[in-house]
Design a protein around this motif. Structure first.
Motif, mmCIF file in Angstrom:
data_model
loop_
_atom_site.group_PDB
_atom_site.id
_atom_site.type_symbol
_atom_site.label_atom_id
_atom_site.label_comp_id
_atom_site.label_asym_id
_atom_site.label_seq_id
_atom_site.Cartn_x
_atom_site.Cartn_y
_atom_site.Cartn_z
ATOM 1 N N PRO A 8 0.730 -1.257 -0.229
ATOM 2 C CA PRO A 8 -0.154 -0.035 0.108
ATOM 3 C C PRO A 8 0.868 1.168 -0.024
ATOM 4 O O PRO A 8 1.948 1.222 0.579
ATOM 5 C CB PRO A 8 -0.768 -0.102 1.398
ATOM 6 N N ASN A 9 0.343 2.419 -0.414
ATOM 7 C CA ASN A 9 1.100 3.699 -0.559
ATOM 8 C C ASN A 9 0.668 4.309 0.970
ATOM 9 O O ASN A 9 -0.552 4.585 1.071
ATOM 10 C CB ASN A 9 0.607 4.420 -1.848
ATOM 11 N N LEU A 10 1.549 4.282 1.461
ATOM 12 C CA LEU A 10 1.591 5.157 2.992
ATOM 13 C C LEU A 10 1.939 6.531 2.915
ATOM 14 O O LEU A 10 1.794 7.074 3.976
ATOM 15 C CB LEU A 10 2.008 4.029 4.160
ATOM 16 N N ILE A 11 2.300 7.166 1.968
ATOM 17 C CA ILE A 11 2.948 8.398 1.957
ATOM 18 C C ILE A 11 1.761 9.285 2.472
ATOM 19 O O ILE A 11 0.853 9.414 2.025
ATOM 20 C CB ILE A 11 3.160 8.831 0.538
ATOM 21 N N GLY A 12 2.052 10.259 3.418
ATOM 22 C CA GLY A 12 1.489 11.107 3.801
ATOM 23 C C GLY A 12 1.677 11.606 5.383
ATOM 24 O O GLY A 12 2.826 11.018 5.956
ATOM 25 N N THR A 13 0.814 12.282 5.734
ATOM 26 C CA THR A 13 0.778 12.655 7.434
ATOM 27 C C THR A 13 -0.367 12.135 8.032
ATOM 28 O O THR A 13 -1.386 12.361 7.397
ATOM 29 C CB THR A 13 0.786 14.238 7.339
ATOM 30 N N TYR A 14 -0.222 11.621 9.182
ATOM 31 C CA TYR A 14 -1.289 10.904 10.070
ATOM 32 C C TYR A 14 -1.359 11.346 11.260
ATOM 33 O O TYR A 14 -0.243 11.878 12.004
ATOM 34 C CB TYR A 14 -0.824 9.456 10.160
ATOM 35 N N ARG A 15 -2.454 11.761 11.735
ATOM 36 C CA ARG A 15 -2.781 12.493 13.074
ATOM 37 C C ARG A 15 -3.347 11.608 13.928
ATOM 38 O O ARG A 15 -4.169 10.724 13.568
ATOM 39 C CB ARG A 15 -3.727 13.568 12.893
ATOM 40 N N SER A 135 7.821 19.030 11.258
ATOM 41 C CA SER A 135 7.506 19.151 12.713
ATOM 42 C C SER A 135 6.166 19.123 13.554
ATOM 43 O O SER A 135 5.252 19.041 12.646
ATOM 44 C CB SER A 135 8.307 20.641 13.027
ATOM 45 N N PHE A 136 6.162 19.015 14.667
ATOM 46 C CA PHE A 136 4.870 18.767 15.496
ATOM 47 C C PHE A 136 4.117 20.147 15.183
ATOM 48 O O PHE A 136 2.844 20.305 14.953
ATOM 49 C CB PHE A 136 5.026 18.391 16.892
ATOM 50 N N GLU A 137 4.886 21.189 15.117
ATOM 51 C CA GLU A 137 4.161 22.572 15.110
ATOM 52 C C GLU A 137 3.809 22.737 13.717
ATOM 53 O O GLU A 137 2.674 23.264 13.605
ATOM 54 C CB GLU A 137 5.296 23.657 15.473
ATOM 55 N N ASP A 138 4.542 22.230 12.507
ATOM 56 C CA ASP A 138 4.159 22.374 11.220
ATOM 57 C C ASP A 138 2.801 21.783 11.227
ATOM 58 O O ASP A 138 1.626 21.977 10.510
ATOM 59 C CB ASP A 138 5.021 21.985 10.363
ATOM 60 N N ALA A 139 2.682 20.286 11.587
ATOM 61 C CA ALA A 139 1.298 19.727 11.509
ATOM 62 C C ALA A 139 0.304 19.910 12.260
ATOM 63 O O ALA A 139 -0.755 20.118 11.726
ATOM 64 C CB ALA A 139 1.953 18.234 11.958
ATOM 65 N N THR A 140 0.569 20.553 13.411
ATOM 66 C CA THR A 140 -0.353 21.414 14.049
ATOM 67 C C THR A 140 -1.133 22.565 13.515
ATOM 68 O O THR A 140 -2.510 22.669 13.444
ATOM 69 C CB THR A 140 -0.044 21.677 15.681
ATOM 70 N N SER A 141 -0.385 23.512 12.999
ATOM 71 C CA SER A 141 -0.847 24.493 12.152
ATOM 72 C C SER A 141 -1.497 23.954 10.970
ATOM 73 O O SER A 141 -2.337 24.736 10.566
ATOM 74 C CB SER A 141 0.425 25.625 11.909
ATOM 75 N N ARG A 142 -1.255 23.221 10.296
ATOM 76 C CA ARG A 142 -1.923 22.724 9.078
ATOM 77 C C ARG A 142 -3.099 21.761 9.284
ATOM 78 O O ARG A 142 -3.833 21.786 8.277
ATOM 79 C CB ARG A 142 -0.730 22.095 8.085
ATOM 80 N N PHE A 143 -2.865 20.820 10.286
ATOM 81 C CA PHE A 143 -3.806 19.644 10.421
ATOM 82 C C PHE A 143 -4.550 19.438 11.741
ATOM 83 O O PHE A 143 -5.074 18.568 11.861
ATOM 84 C CB PHE A 143 -3.180 18.488 10.001
ATOM 85 N N SER A 144 -4.528 20.509 12.430
ATOM 86 C CA SER A 144 -5.073 20.266 13.878
ATOM 87 C C SER A 144 -6.613 20.203 13.836
ATOM 88 O O SER A 144 -7.169 20.727 12.638
ATOM 89 C CB SER A 144 -4.794 21.529 14.804
ATOM 90 N N ALA A 145 -7.410 19.436 14.643
ATOM 91 C CA ALA A 145 -8.850 19.116 14.649
ATOM 92 C C ALA A 145 -9.882 20.231 14.959
ATOM 93 O O ALA A 145 -9.377 21.031 15.454
ATOM 94 C CB ALA A 145 -9.108 17.971 15.551
#
Length: 145
Positions: A8-15, A135-145
């Motif tokens: 499977p193609n798993l590329i990406g960001t997971y929260r 980074s965590f900060e980058d992910a949070t700013s882009r993908f926070s719930a």
């Protein structure tokens, strides 16, 4: 799923979150779930993961996608965790491993982890993007719930 390799193609960001089974010896209490992100980069022959929390980051040292006879797939990897310098007094650099089941559409990863600090826990993540972050900060700013 790559039909030739059946990977499977798993590329990406997971929260998701980590739920440690660690009990504080002073308070006799557990800790709440730890919000985190997994970033997966993948080629035909390699897979690399980074896990980000507010206090640390882990990177895979080796990983593989295992396919069982019944077509069940799982992501298995070992990692090195490096807490941010301000957290190393209570959280040392350590190593561990994880085994995560991959759903059929590769959008959810869930399973367990263990460390050389004699701690264990569960993990559950849902893909939020095919993009990757650093980074965590980058992910949070882009993908926070």
């Amino acid at each position: 799923v790559n039909l030739i390799a059946q990977r499977p193609n798993l590329i990406g960001t997971y929260r998701g979150e980590l739920q440690s089974q660690w009990i504080n010896p002073e308070t006799k209490q557990g800790i709440p779930p730890i919000p985190s992100y997994i970033v997966i980069r993948q080629t035909f022959s390699n897979i690399h993961l980074r896990l980000f929390t507010v206090q640390s980051q882990s990177q895979s040292l080796q990983g593989t996608i295992r396919r069982e006879e019944d077509d069940h797939r799982e992501l298995i990897f070992n990692y090195r965790n490096e807490p941010k310098i301000e957290h190393r007094g209570h959280s040392a650099i350590h190593h561990g491993g994880a085994r995560l089941a991959i759903t059929e559409n590769a959008s959810v990863l869930q399973g367990a982890y263990w460390t050389d600090r004699a701690t264990i826990g569960s993990m559950r993540y849902s893909r939020v993007s095919r993009e990757t972050v650093s980074s965590f900060e980058d992910a949070t700013s882009r993908f926070s719930a």
